[in-house]
Design a protein around this motif. Structure first.
Motif, PDB file in Angstrom:
ATOM      1  N   CYS A  10      81.016 -21.503 -15.226  1.00  0.00           N
ATOM      2  CA  CYS A  10      79.929 -22.378 -14.757  1.00  0.00           C
ATOM      3  C   CYS A  10      79.347 -21.863 -13.443  1.00  0.00           C
ATOM      4  O   CYS A  10      78.130 -21.898 -13.233  1.00  0.00           O
ATOM      5  N   ARG A  14      75.480 -20.757 -12.684  1.00  0.00           N
ATOM      6  CA  ARG A  14      74.693 -21.305 -11.574  1.00  0.00           C
ATOM      7  C   ARG A  14      74.162 -20.193 -10.679  1.00  0.00           C
ATOM      8  O   ARG A  14      73.006 -20.230 -10.244  1.00  0.00           O
ATOM      9  N   THR A  17      71.224 -18.327 -12.243  1.00  0.00           N
ATOM     10  CA  THR A  17      69.974 -19.085 -12.389  1.00  0.00           C
ATOM     11  C   THR A  17      69.477 -19.644 -11.059  1.00  0.00           C
ATOM     12  O   THR A  17      68.553 -20.456 -11.039  1.00  0.00           O
ATOM     13  N   HIS A  21      66.206 -21.808 -10.712  1.00  0.00           N
ATOM     14  CA  HIS A  21      66.595 -23.204 -10.467  1.00  0.00           C
ATOM     15  C   HIS A  21      65.866 -23.746  -9.239  1.00  0.00           C
ATOM     16  O   HIS A  21      65.446 -24.911  -9.211  1.00  0.00           O
ATOM     17  N   ALA A 124      74.331 -23.636 -23.143  1.00  0.00           N
ATOM     18  CA  ALA A 124      73.557 -23.469 -21.909  1.00  0.00           C
ATOM     19  C   ALA A 124      72.670 -24.686 -21.665  1.00  0.00           C
ATOM     20  O   ALA A 124      72.536 -25.167 -20.532  1.00  0.00           O
ATOM     21  N   TYR A 125      72.073 -25.219 -22.723  1.00  0.00           N
ATOM     22  CA  TYR A 125      71.189 -26.384 -22.599  1.00  0.00           C
ATOM     23  C   TYR A 125      72.002 -27.645 -22.325  1.00  0.00           C
ATOM     24  O   TYR A 125      71.615 -28.484 -21.491  1.00  0.00           O
ATOM     25  N   TYR A 127      74.950 -27.896 -20.921  1.00  0.00           N
ATOM     26  CA  TYR A 127      75.500 -27.853 -19.563  1.00  0.00           C
ATOM     27  C   TYR A 127      74.428 -28.161 -18.514  1.00  0.00           C
ATOM     28  O   TYR A 127      74.581 -29.076 -17.697  1.00  0.00           O
ATOM     29  N   HIS A 128      73.340 -27.416 -18.529  1.00  0.00           N
ATOM     30  CA  HIS A 128      72.348 -27.537 -17.458  1.00  0.00           C
ATOM     31  C   HIS A 128      71.586 -28.866 -17.507  1.00  0.00           C
ATOM     32  O   HIS A 128      71.322 -29.471 -16.456  1.00  0.00           O
ATOM     33  N   GLY A 132      72.130 -31.712 -14.780  1.00  0.00           N
ATOM     34  CA  GLY A 132      70.924 -32.039 -14.022  1.00  0.00           C
ATOM     35  C   GLY A 132      70.657 -33.532 -13.997  1.00  0.00           C
ATOM     36  O   GLY A 132      70.312 -34.100 -12.967  1.00  0.00           O
ATOM     37  N   SER A 200      70.690 -19.346 -20.070  1.00  0.00           N
ATOM     38  CA  SER A 200      70.575 -20.328 -18.989  1.00  0.00           C
ATOM     39  C   SER A 200      69.261 -20.166 -18.243  1.00  0.00           C
ATOM     40  O   SER A 200      68.657 -21.154 -17.790  1.00  0.00           O
ATOM     41  N   PHE A 204      65.819 -23.079 -17.806  1.00  0.00           N
ATOM     42  CA  PHE A 204      64.991 -23.485 -16.670  1.00  0.00           C
ATOM     43  C   PHE A 204      63.527 -23.099 -16.856  1.00  0.00           C
ATOM     44  O   PHE A 204      62.631 -23.820 -16.420  1.00  0.00           O
TER      45      PHE A 204
END
Length: 236
Positions: A10, A14, A17, A21, A124-125, A127-128, A132, A200, A204
């Motif tokens: 993770c 982060r 991105t 981000h 990826a979707y 998680y983010h 978020g 990821s 975004f």
């Protein structure tokens, strides 16, 4: 055994991105954040993400017997919450004349392609987007409630916040998502992990496109400036 957070998958996502981000955060702050007092802006922000979350939750059901089924959908499920909030802001019959805008359709087409060709990349979707919502989404809700308090004649709303009402402890849920993502990553090959990191960035990029489409920002800017002026007067 999970790596320490500094070495976790993770953390790698982060870090990879971070730049895009930052762009996404800026867009949110100039679009959705101005929905503090303008319900039409806030509702339009909900509307552009509604279909994305609905698709992901449908995919988690379809893929419940795969690694994606390890995510706690019963605690994450937001589709009904989105619909409750949109009913409140747009009226009970908003779906009758509703069709997703082009940027949302593009997003959904991509999600379908990912599910059809390499569904593990949907992580990826998941998680983010959920992280978020559990972080930035709740912060926006608190800011919105704060600004409603300092604007004269503004009634505090107790409805329209269902998407950030989770049936469990927020911090535990975020930890669950991180731990699940890290555990899945540990049993993936390096190529798949690299693809997840690259996907990821796509998350975004697609988020940014639908955020750009949020309507009604100019009028909201005027309102937020007025609200801030009133706020500083009350504390000076």
């Amino acid at each position: 055994m999970l790596n320490r957070d500094g070495d976790s998958f993770c953390k790698k996502m982060r870090n990879a991105t971070k730049e895009i981000h930052t762009v996404s955060d800026t867009l949110v702050n100039t679009k959705l954040a101005f929905g503090f007092l303008n319900d039409s802006v806030w509702a339009d922000g909900l509307l552009v993400f509604y279909e994305v979350f609905r698709y992901l939750e449908g995919a988690m059901i379809r893929l419940k017997n795969t690694k994606i089924g390890l995510f706690p959908l019963d605690k994450l499920y937001r589709t009904n919450a989105f619909e409750l909030d949109l009913d409140f802001y747009l009226g009970d019959e908003w779906m009758k004349n509703y069709s997703p805008r082009d940027s949302v359709v593009k997003y959904l087409i991509h999600l379908r392609e990912v599910e059809d060709t390499n569904p593990i990349l949907l992580i990826a979707y998941i998680y983010h987007l959920y992280m978020g919502l559990l972080s930035g989404g709740i912060i926006l809700r608190k800011k919105r409630q704060l600004m409603q308090k300092v604007v004269p004649f503004r009634k505090i709303q107790t409805r329209g916040n269902s998407i950030t009402d989770f049936p469990c402890n927020i911090y535990e849920l975020k930890r669950n998502i991180r731990d699940t993502t890290n555990k899945i990553a540990e049993i993936l090959d390096e190529d798949t992990r690299n693809k997840l990191i690259e996907e990821s960035k796509v998350v975004f990029a697609l988020n940014n496109e639908i955020i750009k489409s949020v309507r009604g920002v100019i009028s909201a800017v005027v309102i937020i400036k007025f609200a801030l002026q009133q706020y500083w007067r009350t504390i000076s």
